[in-house]
Design a protein around this motif. Structure first.
Motif, PDB file in Angstrom:
ATOM      1  N   ALA A 153       0.707  -1.332   0.149  1.00  0.00           N
ATOM      2  CA  ALA A 153       0.000   0.380  -0.143  1.00  0.00           C
ATOM      3  C   ALA A 153       0.779   1.589   0.054  1.00  0.00           C
ATOM      4  N   ASP A 154       2.366   0.890   0.870  1.00  0.00           N
ATOM      5  CA  ASP A 154       3.243   2.586   0.843  1.00  0.00           C
ATOM      6  C   ASP A 154       4.881   1.899   0.923  1.00  0.00           C
ATOM      7  N   PRO A 209      -6.109  -0.239   8.148  1.00  0.00           N
ATOM      8  CA  PRO A 209      -6.342  -1.457   8.813  1.00  0.00           C
ATOM      9  C   PRO A 209      -6.342  -2.524   7.227  1.00  0.00           C
ATOM     10  N   GLY A 210      -5.775  -3.437   6.969  1.00  0.00           N
ATOM     11  CA  GLY A 210      -6.310  -4.658   6.389  1.00  0.00           C
ATOM     12  C   GLY A 210      -4.715  -5.048   5.356  1.00  0.00           C
ATOM     13  N   ALA A 267      -1.280  -4.019   9.053  1.00  0.00           N
ATOM     14  CA  ALA A 267      -1.981  -3.902   9.827  1.00  0.00           C
ATOM     15  C   ALA A 267      -3.024  -4.775   9.409  1.00  0.00           C
ATOM     16  N   ASP A 268      -2.848  -5.617  10.890  1.00  0.00           N
ATOM     17  CA  ASP A 268      -4.298  -7.002  10.584  1.00  0.00           C
ATOM     18  C   ASP A 268      -4.368  -6.916  12.200  1.00  0.00           C
ATOM     19  N   ALA A 296      -4.561   3.885  10.925  1.00  0.00           N
ATOM     20  CA  ALA A 296      -5.700   5.329  10.697  1.00  0.00           C
ATOM     21  C   ALA A 296      -6.769   5.578  11.459  1.00  0.00           C
ATOM     22  N   ASN A 297      -8.102   4.636  11.308  1.00  0.00           N
ATOM     23  CA  ASN A 297      -9.263   4.523  11.911  1.00  0.00           C
ATOM     24  C   ASN A 297      -8.697   4.555  13.784  1.00  0.00           C
TER      25      ASN A 297
END
Length: 553
Positions: A153-154, A209-210, A267-268, A296-297
């Motif tokens: 993702a990054d 997440p995920g 991120a799990d 992030a959340n």
């Protein structure tokens, strides 16, 4: 007529596409106030940044970096791990290049030929690295070359390592007076040192997440090995110093001075903050630092204070670390910078043509501390060694082969430029013997090598039966544990003058380094580039006419 026009267009298109892309950078190197451990001090900034700007490029790209030296001292930058094929002129060491005088500029030009991976740059002059001037260099695979993992993702750069609250000038004065700089004051992560429970700490990075993220991590410190780990998360190792690895999963990883790697982190977990933890290894006094990794959340929910433990051994034991080194394997089915699988290079079936055994040592010379390799403590001269050789006057600057292929008996130390003659395209075995109580890390410019073994004790020829001759990782640094040895293998197929040095800055500054002179008998552009017209000259060659350029291709 139409066919002629089409043919002409195709030829022109091919000519345009023949040259790989260029990336241009303009860097202003200056002093500025930084506080990696919370104590304000004079640091070295690049374009006002510490760490410096990231060079983000792709395999075979051409890199052009115009460096303006606004320090009060001469400056050089080196690009650790970038091989500079046929081009040691751009290596940025005092044995190959005249330093950039204060108030002037110099433009580095090099190609990241057939390379991928994670690297960093730093200053090689006057202990400047102790004050900054450090940044990451990322080399991606070309789009047509498959990578053995899904796109993350990054990507997140992490430059960590030990740090001194004294600046480079104060540390240099200590070394010049004949003493050691002693223990570092702490560990920094991307220019900061974090503490558990700091409510004002800003997140280093944020994950959704995920999703899975690639962390590129380098130990840019001066002398301390570091273990790093993510609170509550495992890491999948995917790249080590420019090679794709077998994708083992780790709770923590040792990273020695000068080494870089890439891990994937997913991120799990429960959305909140977590700590990235870095702790010192093989030191009597433990050093540590943390950085916040935020979901992030997670609404900023703080990380728990319970940190993941360090490796299960004290500062003396090395069994856990040796086993981790042995778990690093080359991914033989993955492509690297080229489409052919990495394992197509069967290094284990090549006959060794030369064995060089290297032992580090320390001694007092005229009342001052010196470090050396095989009884020779290297010193830099006003005339870079490569320039003296290229201009045909090496005897006026240095003597070849003062350092021998075997460590000498006794503790005598010769202080002189150290240059070892090497035969072009020979396949060599280098044994590093560490007879001291502190860990060592070595780096070889211009090459990657196969790290085939690390073991405690002394090396003997019978130890070759323990070598990994199938899938040892191709890399450019090797660590040697206390009272242990390490073995590497490489083909000396990159003509030039190349630095082999301790990555411990104190030790390399005080002489624990040498240069390999790898000359091509053909004196052809096929093997080595000519010196650039813009290359600065210094020392005895400054007013000499340039030699006849190499010819051919």
């Amino acid at each position: 007529m139409k066919m002629i026009i089409v043919a002409l267009f195709l030829c022109l298109s091919a000519g345009v596409m023949a040259e790989d892309p260029y990336h241009f950078f303009e860097w202003n190197v200056s002093y500025g106030t930084i506080a990696p451990l919370g104590v304000p001090q004079q640091g070295i900034l690049i374009n006002g940044q510490f760490p410096g700007p990231i060079i983000n490029c792709t395999s075979n790209n051409n890199i052009v970096v115009n460096v303006f030296n606004n320090l009060d001292e001469p400056l050089l930058l080196t690009w650790a791990g970038v091989q500079h094929r046929k081009n040691s002129w751009q290596d940025g060491t005092l044995g190959t290049t005249c330093p950039i005088p204060a108030g002037t500029n110099f433009t580095y030009r090099f190609q990241v030929k057939d390379q991928i991976g994670t690297y960093f740059y730093f200053p090689t002059t006057a202990l400047h690295r102790a004050s900054g001037g450090i940044g990451m260099l990322k080399i991606h695979s070309r789009e047509l070359i498959p990578v053995p993992f899904d796109n993350p993702a990054d990507e997140y750069p992490v430059l960590l390592g030990d740090w001194y609250n004294k600046g480079h000038k104060a540390l240099r004065a200590i070394l010049d007076s004949g003493r050691s700089v002693g223990r570092p004051d702490g560990i920094q992560i991307n220019g900061k040192s974090g503490k558990v429970g700091d409510k004002n700490a800003q997140p280093l990075f944020t994950m959704e997440p995920g999703k899975t993220y690639r962390y590129r991590v380098c130990n840019v410190g001066l002398k301390t090995s570091v273990n790093f780990r993510f609170q509550g998360h495992t890491m999948k190792l995917v790249e080590l110093e420019g090679s794709h690895t077998v994708q083992n999963v780790y709770d923590s990883l040792d990273l020695h001075v000068g080494q870089c790697l890439s891990v994937l982190v997913t991120a799990d977990k429960t959305p909140k903050d977590y700590y990235l933890v870095a702790t010192s290894r093989f030191t009597k006094q433990a050093l540590s630092s943390v950085a916040v990794i935020r979901y992030a959340n997670g609404n900023g929910s703080p990380a728990t204070p319970e940190l993941p433990p360090p490796p299960p051994e004290n500062s003396i034991g090395i069994a856990w670390s040796v086993n981790q080194f042995r778990s690093f394997r080359w991914n033989l089915t993955a492509s690297a910078a080229r489409p052919n699988p990495q394992g197509s290079y069967h290094y284990g079936k090549i006959n060794i043509t030369r064995t060089i055994k290297i032992a580090n040592s320390r001694a007092m010379v005229n009342g001052k501390l010196r470090f050396g390799i095989n009884g020779v403590s290297h010193v830099d001269k006003e005339t870079p060694l490569k320039l003296a050789e290229y201009f045909g006057v090496p005897e006026k600057v240095f003597t070849y082969d003062l350092v021998k292929d075997e460590p000498p008996q006794g503790n005598n130390m010769v202080v002189a430029p150290s240059v070892l003659n090497a035969t072009f395209r020979n396949f060599v075995e280098i044994i590093f013997e560490n007879r001291e109580k502190t860990i060592q890390t070595y780096h070889l410019d211009g090459y990657s090598f196969f790290a085939v073994a690390i073991e405690p004790g002394m090396w003997t020829p019978e130890k070759r039966k323990n070598y990994n001759l199938l899938d040892a990782v191709s890399r450019h640094t090797i660590h040697v544990y206390p009272n242990s040895w390490a073995a590497i293998m490489t083909t000396l197929d990159n003509a030039g003058m190349w630095n082999l040095r301790s990555d411990m800055l104190e030790r390399s500054y005080l002489g624990q380094q040498l240069y390999f002179s790898v000359l091509s008998p053909a004196r052809s552009l096929r093997d080595e580039y000519n010196i650039l017209d813009t290359q600065p000259l210094c020392g005895i060659v400054k007013s000499m006419p340039k030699p006849t350029p190499y010819a051919g291709a």
